[in-house]
Design an enzyme around this catalytic site. Structure first.
Site, PDB file in Angstrom:
ATOM      1  N   CYS A 138       0.854  -1.184   0.000  1.00 26.94           N
ATOM      2  CA  CYS A 138       0.000   0.000   0.000  1.00 26.94           C
ATOM      3  C   CYS A 138       0.893   1.238   0.000  1.00 26.94           C
ATOM      4  CB  CYS A 138      -0.893  -0.022   1.239  1.00 26.94           C
ATOM      5  SG  CYS A 138      -1.861   1.483   1.481  1.00 26.94           S
ATOM      6  N   CYS A 141       0.164   3.342   3.761  1.00 27.51           N
ATOM      7  CA  CYS A 141       0.636   2.851   5.071  1.00 27.51           C
ATOM      8  C   CYS A 141       1.837   1.912   4.974  1.00 27.51           C
ATOM      9  CB  CYS A 141      -0.500   2.162   5.823  1.00 27.51           C
ATOM     10  SG  CYS A 141      -0.968   0.537   5.188  1.00 27.51           S
ATOM     11  N   CYS A 161      -0.931 -10.650  -7.237  1.00 24.75           N
ATOM     12  CA  CYS A 161      -1.388 -11.761  -6.404  1.00 24.75           C
ATOM     13  C   CYS A 161      -1.443 -11.260  -4.967  1.00 24.75           C
ATOM     14  CB  CYS A 161      -0.415 -12.923  -6.563  1.00 24.75           C
ATOM     15  SG  CYS A 161      -0.979 -14.449  -5.831  1.00 24.75           S
TER      16      CYS A 161
END
Length: 172
Positions: A138, A141, A161
């Site tokens: 991400c 974060c 994946c």
């Protein structure tokens, strides 16, 4: 010498490359486990939480994947079979990562996508299995999501994946 027989230089280069990859992997695993087995740095200071804060915020399985770069067992996530229209968000900070329009059944046992939302992920090289792989996380974060491979469908040819426990599905 036939075309299939490598030259001495090619043989030494391939052997040297393998040894460098092995050394990098071993160094990372045995010399700096906290650095290797930790999530990427958050790009948003509001999400630069302490380890204790992440443990309070996440389930043990989500913590293992998002913050320690673990992998859930295949075929264990309900999101693998999710068919509704919506958006897949980071389970750590709720950042939208993938549209259901980019989801496909890869047969691998993990939710798979051929394209992330713009600016949603960042990548780094992972040597944990000696062979380099591209890990993605991400972008807000730094939570580990999974790995990207070059065996996905058109139009991108990519397969993101993803660990299902690292995602939260928001129906449209």
């Amino acid at each position: 010498m036939t075309a299939m027989t490598p030259t001495v230089e090619q043989w030494l280069l391939s052997r040297r490359s393998l040894m460098v990859a092995m050394a990098a992997s071993l160094f990372g695993v045995f010399r700096a486990p906290d650095r290797v087995l930790a999530a990427s740095k958050a790009s948003d200071a509001a999400w630069d939480l302490t380890d204790a804060d992440w443990k309070k915020r996440l389930t043990p399985d989500a913590y293992s994947v998002l913050r320690k770069e673990g992998t859930e067992r295949p075929f264990t996530s309900a999101l693998n079979n999710e068919k509704r229209t919506g958006t897949y968000h980071c389970a750590g900070c709720d950042m939208p990562l993938f549209s259901s329009n980019a989801k496909f059944d890869s047969g691998t046992g993990w939710p798979s996508f051929f394209e992330p939302l713009p600016g949603a992920i960042a990548t780094k090289v992972d040597f944990k299995l000696i062979v380099p792989r591209t890990e993605y996380h991400c972008s807000r974060c730094g939570g580990h999501q999974g790995h990207v491979f070059n065996d996905g469908p058109r139009p991108t040819g990519k397969r993101y994946c993803n660990n299902g426990v690292a995602l939260r599905f928001q129906p449209a």
